[in-house]
Structure formats: structure tokens, C-alpha cells
Design an enzyme around this catalytic site. Structure first.
Site, PDB file in Angstrom:
ATOM      1  N   ARG A 123      12.646   9.067  -4.308  1.00 33.70           N
ATOM      2  CA  ARG A 123      11.534   9.483  -5.150  1.00 33.70           C
ATOM      3  C   ARG A 123      11.217   8.369  -6.150  1.00 33.70           C
ATOM      4  O   ARG A 123      12.116   7.756  -6.721  1.00 33.70           O
ATOM      5  CB  ARG A 123      11.876  10.777  -5.902  1.00 33.70           C
ATOM      6  N   GLU A 152       1.677   8.738  -7.048  1.00 36.71           N
ATOM      7  CA  GLU A 152       1.174   8.458  -5.697  1.00 36.71           C
ATOM      8  C   GLU A 152      -0.166   9.142  -5.473  1.00 36.71           C
ATOM      9  O   GLU A 152      -0.326  10.299  -5.886  1.00 36.71           O
ATOM     10  CB  GLU A 152       2.191   8.926  -4.649  1.00 36.71           C
ATOM     11  N   HIS A 171       4.569   5.710   1.252  1.00 37.64           N
ATOM     12  CA  HIS A 171       5.262   6.987   1.472  1.00 37.64           C
ATOM     13  C   HIS A 171       5.087   7.431   2.933  1.00 37.64           C
ATOM     14  O   HIS A 171       4.742   8.587   3.213  1.00 37.64           O
ATOM     15  CB  HIS A 171       4.760   8.070   0.523  1.00 37.64           C
TER      16      HIS A 171
END
Length: 209
Positions: A123, A152, A171
């Protein structure tokens, strides 16, 4: 691209490189969070001849060793600070909690070996991104690979966008078609198991009622 441009053929030697080469054999792969993913990362590191060390962000070394699933390769469980000091490559695989938010910061970076490589595959907020960017700029950190960011999609003012020796991916490590199908399958199995009174993928068994 260099080969296609003729650099290999035109070179005076039988190979060429633009950046220093890194030999993984004998290096220490440190894994913070030795769950399913961390366990698999250790397996891959071991295959390259690396020494695998692991720590938990919330358990002692003895507790982490006692609770970890058996591994098919040698793993040294150590305290968190020892992991930071010993790792040539430090890979993060822990959840984001109050205890782990900003766990990589100026203080913990100072513990690490000069030139160590940091991987954040968990994370984004595990990193104090300004501190990591400063460590990359100074050469304290040899490199960063991250599939996540604190916000993000990543914002234009994120300091990591300007950092040297930094590889960022959007991601995307979870996003193959096979992985997404696997997520749907697991979710369906969990629902069916719960309805039958046979829960699957239970993380906190103490909360089952």
C-alpha cells in the site's frame, strides 16, 4: 533498443551495458509481512540464491516464526529493525494500519544499508514518500520499485515522479485477466462456503460467530 540500433554489433566487446549489473546471489531479501504473497516472494528470491529474512510489523520474531506457514526454503525471522539493517532488498507485504502507516520514513531509512533497494508492493501510505524521494536523491537508497502510491492515480506533485532510480507501475500487479477471474472465483467460493456454514479465507477467526 540498443541491440536493434546496432550498439552490440558495433561494440568492441562481446557484451555491453549502460548501468551497473547487480548479482542477487548471496544478497539478503528482507520481507516485511510474511503472509501468502511475502511467502511467495521469498520463494522466488531463494531461487536466485538470495538469503531470505522476514519480520512482522506487529509481532516479535518468535511470534512471526511460530505463526508463519511452513516454507520450502530457509527463512530467518528477525525483529523489524534488524530486517531494515540487514536487507539488500526490502520488500513490503504488510497491510496498511495505524502501526504501518509511514513505516518507511527518515528514521527507518537511516537504518538501511547504503544503496539498498526498496520494493513497495503493498500500500502506498506505507512510505513517507518525501523521505523516500530524498533518500533516492542522496543515493542512500539505491532504487525503488512501487506498484502503489499514497494517492491513486498518482498526483503530478508526487515527489517519487522526479526521483532517480525509480520504477513505478500503475497498481497493475493484480490486474491480469487470470487474476481477476481468480478473484471472482474466490468470492463465489467464499459466499457458498458461508451459506453452508463452512467459511473460507477467514482472516480473523476470533470474530466468527
Amino acid at each position: 533498443a540498443g541491440i536493434r540500433a546496432g550498439r552490440w554489433a558495433a561494440g568492441p566487446d562481446w557484451c555491453f551495458w549502460d548501468t551497473p549489473q547487480v548479482e542477487l546471489t548471496g544478497k539478503v531479501m528482507g520481507i516485511l509481512g510474511f503472509g501468502t504473497i511475502g511467502h511467495r516472494v521469498g520463494e522466488l528470491a531463494h531461487a536466485f540464491g538470495m538469503k531470505v529474512m522476514a519480520a512482522s510489523p506487529r509481532k516479535s520474531a518468535a511470534e512471526a516464526a511460530a505463526s508463519a506457514a511452513p516454507a520450502s526454503y530457509p527463512v530467518d525471522f528477525v525483529e523489524r529493525d534488524e530486517l531494515f539493517r540487514a536487507s539488500d532488498v526490502l520488500s513490503l507485504h504488510c497491510p496498511l494500519t495505524d502501526q504501518t502507516r509511514g513505516i518507511i520514513n527518515a528514521s527507518t531509512l537511516a537504518m538501511m544499508k547504503d544503496g539498498a533497494i526498496l520494493l513497495n508492493l503493498a500500500r502506498g501510505p506505507l512510505l513517507d514518500e518525501a523521505a523516500v524521494a530524498a533518500a533516492l536523491a542522496s543515493g542512500k537508497l539505491g532504487g525503488l520499485g512501487a506498484d502503489v502510491a499514497s494517492v491513486e492515480p498518482i498526483k503530478a506533485d508526487n515527489p517519487l515522479l522526479q526521483s532517480p532510480n525509480t520504477l513505478l507501475t500503475p497498481h497493475i500487479a493484480w490486474a491480469t485477466l487470470a487474476a481477476r477471474r481468480n478473484i471472482i472465483r474466490i468470492m463465489a467460493e467464499n459466499i457458498a462456503g458461508w451459506m453452508k456454514g463452512e467459511p473460507k479465507s477467514v482472516v480473523n477467526k476470533a470474530y466468527l460467530v
